[in-house]
Design an enzyme around this catalytic site. Sequence first.
Site, PDB file in Angstrom:
ATOM      1  N   CYS A 110       0.814  -1.229   0.000  1.00  0.00           N
ATOM      2  CA  CYS A 110       0.000   0.000   0.000  1.00  0.00           C
ATOM      3  C   CYS A 110       0.843   1.272   0.000  1.00  0.00           C
ATOM      4  CB  CYS A 110      -0.905   0.009   1.210  1.00  0.00           C
ATOM      5  SG  CYS A 110      -1.814  -1.518   1.352  1.00  0.00           S
ATOM      6  N   HIS A 245      -3.415   6.752   3.605  1.00  0.00           N
ATOM      7  CA  HIS A 245      -3.840   5.496   2.973  1.00  0.00           C
ATOM      8  C   HIS A 245      -5.240   5.148   3.481  1.00  0.00           C
ATOM      9  CE1 HIS A 245      -4.082   1.585   1.413  1.00  0.00           C
ATOM     10  NE2 HIS A 245      -3.787   0.945   2.523  1.00  0.00           N
ATOM     11  N   ASN A 275     -10.225  -0.173   0.258  1.00  0.00           N
ATOM     12  CA  ASN A 275      -8.764  -0.079   0.268  1.00  0.00           C
ATOM     13  C   ASN A 275      -8.238  -0.552  -1.091  1.00  0.00           C
ATOM     14  OD1 ASN A 275      -6.023  -0.516   0.602  1.00  0.00           O
ATOM     15  ND2 ASN A 275      -6.222  -1.614   2.547  1.00  0.00           N
TER      16      ASN A 275
END
Length: 321
Positions: A110, A245, A275
């Site tokens: 990520c 994030h 996500n």
Amino acid sequence: MAFYIAGTGSALPEKVVTNDDLAEFLETSDEWIYTRTGIHKRHVLTHEKLNDLAILSAKRALEDANVEGEEVDLILCATMRGDTITPSLACSVGEAIGSHAPAFDVNAACVGALYCMEIADSFIETGRAETVLIVSAEAMSKLLDWQDRSSCVLFGDGSGAFVVKKGHGRLSGVLSTNPDTHVIRMPNIEGINSPYNQHEQEKLAMQMDGGEVYKFAVNAMGHNIEEACRLAGLTPSDIDWFLPHQANARIIEASRKKFNIDRKKVLLNISEYGNMSATSVVVLLDEYARKGTFKKGDKLLFVAFGGGLTSGAVIIEWNKD
Ligand code: ACO
């Protein structure tokens, strides 16, 4: 100081899957998913390939930056897995935009887009590039076990891109890892018909200890925000926009409270996309850039954590023309 962001773009799959859609085949509910994560829906690849999205987002970013493909000196793609292991996603983008620049993929889960920014900074600082195309693209839906309700409800697919050019913009960057091979794990294929391989094939799906990731994430976000601010000679209160994030709204809220950050400064889109791993902060950047949210001189702080366990933060002054 090496670069500023000159243009942004993004591209998402057409198919939108709501929490209620998931509840049709999983023992879950909109109430459980939303209250625990802040997610309402996500985009999922169906007829499209990840390459298509990556190329589209790259072309949108180049157009926004008014840069032609042949002007790009380096192409970096943040992804955990493209459509093919080779050619890399970056090479597919290069072919589509007519570029012969060096191109490679970066897997930092990520945090991939932040790692790409720091690589771009090094290439520009050392005079090896003036214009870098950074693309992030993730097909999370292809890495998941769709019967594992504790992981498949959290993720979405998508691509984002941005062009960085030599000039004043980046104020600081910090990258780190807390090496851990168990907390988040996505095994690779062991080989086909090999008479030599002595390993059993691990389950080909993401495995995650959500509670452990949560604890790591809250600490990592705090540490990276502090460190990036220190390196830039700033404090969190000097930052105009936080682009965290988008893994879990509760993790973001914990960081916001820790630094007493005004809620209006913390940008969110997790409810719409879930996500998207490396892509999350890039789609967030593109959405708010296109809304005209950022003014010249604004300070943007990107912060992320992910598998590895990787983490990082980058502070940019918004100096797009
Ligand atoms: N629907 C309904 N119930 C569920 C679901 C679901 N989708 N998933 C799990 N449950 C159940 C569990 O089985 C458990 O039941 P039990 O109490 O009977 O055992 C109960 O819900 C509570 O589960 P917890 O894991 O305690 O729930 P928690 O509040 O911790 O939230 C979550 C779980 C959302 C995964 C949270 O831990 C989290 O967000 N962690 C961080 C994950 C993350 O950020 N991952 C991404 C980083 S990696 C990357 O981005 C590549």
